[in-house]
Scaffold this motif. Structure first.
Motif, PDB file in Angstrom:
ATOM      1  N   PHE A  37      -4.852  -2.713   1.417  1.00 26.85           N
ATOM      2  CA  PHE A  37      -4.489  -1.320   1.230  1.00 26.85           C
ATOM      3  C   PHE A  37      -3.816  -0.837   2.505  1.00 26.85           C
ATOM      4  N   ARG A  38      -3.109   0.282   2.419  1.00 22.66           N
ATOM      5  CA  ARG A  38      -2.508   0.845   3.619  1.00 22.66           C
ATOM      6  C   ARG A  38      -2.585   2.360   3.579  1.00 22.66           C
ATOM      7  N   GLN A  39      -2.585   2.926   4.771  1.00 16.54           N
ATOM      8  CA  GLN A  39      -2.704   4.370   4.890  1.00 16.54           C
ATOM      9  C   GLN A  39      -1.872   4.850   6.067  1.00 16.54           C
ATOM     10  N   SER A  40      -0.971   5.778   5.786  1.00 18.88           N
ATOM     11  CA  SER A  40      -0.173   6.388   6.842  1.00 18.88           C
ATOM     12  C   SER A  40      -0.725   7.781   7.111  1.00 18.88           C
ATOM     13  N   PRO A  41      -0.439   8.340   8.288  1.00 21.30           N
ATOM     14  CA  PRO A  41      -1.016   9.636   8.659  1.00 21.30           C
ATOM     15  C   PRO A  41      -0.730  10.723   7.631  1.00 21.30           C
ATOM     16  N   GLY A  42      -1.764  11.431   7.238  1.00 16.52           N
ATOM     17  CA  GLY A  42      -1.612  12.529   6.296  1.00 16.52           C
ATOM     18  C   GLY A  42      -1.605  12.118   4.843  1.00 16.52           C
ATOM     19  N   ASN A  43      -1.730  10.823   4.597  1.00 18.87           N
ATOM     20  CA  ASN A  43      -1.701  10.323   3.218  1.00 18.87           C
ATOM     21  C   ASN A  43      -2.997   9.607   2.860  1.00 18.87           C
ATOM     22  N   GLY A  44      -3.176   9.396   1.588  1.00 20.73           N
ATOM     23  CA  GLY A  44      -4.339   8.652   1.134  1.00 20.73           C
ATOM     24  C   GLY A  44      -4.142   7.168   1.319  1.00 20.73           C
ATOM     25  N   ARG A  45      -5.192   6.430   1.031  1.00 24.33           N
ATOM     26  CA  ARG A  45      -5.136   4.974   1.157  1.00 24.33           C
ATOM     27  C   ARG A  45      -4.538   4.400  -0.129  1.00 24.33           C
ATOM     28  N   ASP A  46      -3.444   3.659   0.031  1.00 25.09           N
ATOM     29  CA  ASP A  46      -2.713   3.144  -1.119  1.00 25.09           C
ATOM     30  C   ASP A  46      -2.913   1.645  -1.298  1.00 25.09           C
ATOM     31  N   GLN A  82       1.747 -11.883   3.852  1.00 25.10           N
ATOM     32  CA  GLN A  82       3.048 -12.171   4.446  1.00 25.10           C
ATOM     33  C   GLN A  82       3.975 -11.027   4.097  1.00 25.10           C
ATOM     34  N   MET A  83       4.489 -10.377   5.115  1.00 24.97           N
ATOM     35  CA  MET A  83       5.335  -9.196   4.925  1.00 24.97           C
ATOM     36  C   MET A  83       6.752  -9.553   5.344  1.00 24.97           C
ATOM     37  N   ASN A  84       7.652  -9.611   4.383  1.00 25.65           N
ATOM     38  CA  ASN A  84       9.054  -9.915   4.652  1.00 25.65           C
ATOM     39  C   ASN A  84       9.916  -8.685   4.387  1.00 25.65           C
ATOM     40  N   ARG A  85      11.062  -8.643   5.046  1.00 23.01           N
ATOM     41  CA  ARG A  85      12.015  -7.534   4.861  1.00 23.01           C
ATOM     42  C   ARG A  85      11.302  -6.188   4.961  1.00 23.01           C
ATOM     43  N   VAL A  86      10.533  -6.023   6.013  1.00 17.29           N
ATOM     44  CA  VAL A  86       9.768  -4.786   6.152  1.00 17.29           C
ATOM     45  C   VAL A  86      10.709  -3.613   6.386  1.00 17.29           C
ATOM     46  N   GLN A  87      10.249  -2.456   5.981  1.00 14.56           N
ATOM     47  CA  GLN A  87      11.017  -1.225   6.093  1.00 14.56           C
ATOM     48  C   GLN A  87      10.184  -0.170   6.824  1.00 14.56           C
ATOM     49  N   PRO A  88      10.828   0.844   7.394  1.00 16.88           N
ATOM     50  CA  PRO A  88      10.061   1.894   8.095  1.00 16.88           C
ATOM     51  C   PRO A  88       8.969   2.513   7.234  1.00 16.88           C
ATOM     52  N   GLU A  89       9.191   2.580   5.948  1.00 24.33           N
ATOM     53  CA  GLU A  89       8.168   3.175   5.074  1.00 24.33           C
ATOM     54  C   GLU A  89       6.942   2.278   4.904  1.00 24.33           C
ATOM     55  N   ASP A  90       7.014   1.060   5.426  1.00 25.22           N
ATOM     56  CA  ASP A  90       5.834   0.181   5.411  1.00 25.22           C
ATOM     57  C   ASP A  90       4.903   0.473   6.585  1.00 25.22           C
ATOM     58  N   THR A  91       5.329   1.337   7.481  1.00 23.92           N
ATOM     59  CA  THR A  91       4.502   1.703   8.627  1.00 23.92           C
ATOM     60  C   THR A  91       3.210   2.354   8.155  1.00 23.92           C
ATOM     61  N   ALA A  92       2.094   1.797   8.585  1.00 26.84           N
ATOM     62  CA  ALA A  92       0.786   2.291   8.154  1.00 26.84           C
ATOM     63  C   ALA A  92      -0.314   1.483   8.831  1.00 26.84           C
ATOM     64  N   MET A  93      -1.530   1.966   8.684  1.00 25.63           N
ATOM     65  CA  MET A  93      -2.690   1.158   9.020  1.00 25.63           C
ATOM     66  C   MET A  93      -3.007   0.329   7.781  1.00 25.63           C
ATOM     67  N   TYR A  94      -3.126  -0.964   7.953  1.00 24.91           N
ATOM     68  CA  TYR A  94      -3.396  -1.858   6.841  1.00 24.91           C
ATOM     69  C   TYR A  94      -4.856  -2.287   6.860  1.00 24.91           C
ATOM     70  N   TYR A  95      -5.494  -2.139   5.706  1.00 28.67           N
ATOM     71  CA  TYR A  95      -6.915  -2.439   5.571  1.00 28.67           C
ATOM     72  C   TYR A  95      -7.127  -3.598   4.602  1.00 28.67           C
ATOM     73  N   CYS A  96      -8.033  -4.460   4.983  1.00 26.33           N
ATOM     74  CA  CYS A  96      -8.501  -5.537   4.129  1.00 26.33           C
ATOM     75  C   CYS A  96      -9.739  -5.055   3.390  1.00 26.33           C
TER      76      CYS A  96
END
Length: 124
Positions: A37-46, A82-96
């Motif tokens: 899952f991932r979560q960026s500031p001000g958003n929920g965990r996606d 494995q994260m390929n072709r990452v984009q700025p919108e992938d910026t987040a805290m990633y949770y296992c």
């Protein structure tokens, strides 16, 4: 109690690659699901992706499908993203995360165990 520890986050340029790892302290269940899952500031965990512990069935969020690959090394109790072709919108805290059971789930509340997260920052 299962402890999950993420690693591999960092700063990467747009279009680059990064591989995240999640190590479990022990393997205690005959069948369980790993998730990212991932979560960026001000958003929920996606939801990002999930995989069965045997490496079989897997599912991805539409936003990462075709760019990210989830995998598992059952012998080492380790999961990867494995994260390929990452984009700025992938910026987040990633949770296992992990849940006991044999059904892939996308909802946060379905997961029983969580790591503390690893930060991924993608620069444009």
């Amino acid at each position: 109690q299962v402890q999950l520890t993420e690693s591999g986050g960092g700063l990467v340029q747009a279009g680059g690659t990064l591989r995240l790892s999640c190590a479990a302290s022990k393997s205690t269940f005959s069948s369980f699901v790993w998730g990212w899952f991932r979560q960026s500031p001000g958003n929920g965990r996606d939801f990002v992706a999930a995989i069965m512990s045997n490496g079989g069935d897997k599912v991805y969020a539409d936003s990462v499908k075709g760019r990210f690959t989830i995998s598992v090394d059952d012998a080492d109790n380790t999961m990867y993203l494995q994260m390929n072709r990452v984009q700025p919108e992938d910026t987040a805290m990633y949770y296992c995360a992990a849940r006991v059971g044999a059904i892939l789930k996308r909802q946060v509340h379905e997961y029983d165990y969580w790591g503390r997260g690893t930060q991924v920052t993608v620069s444009s």
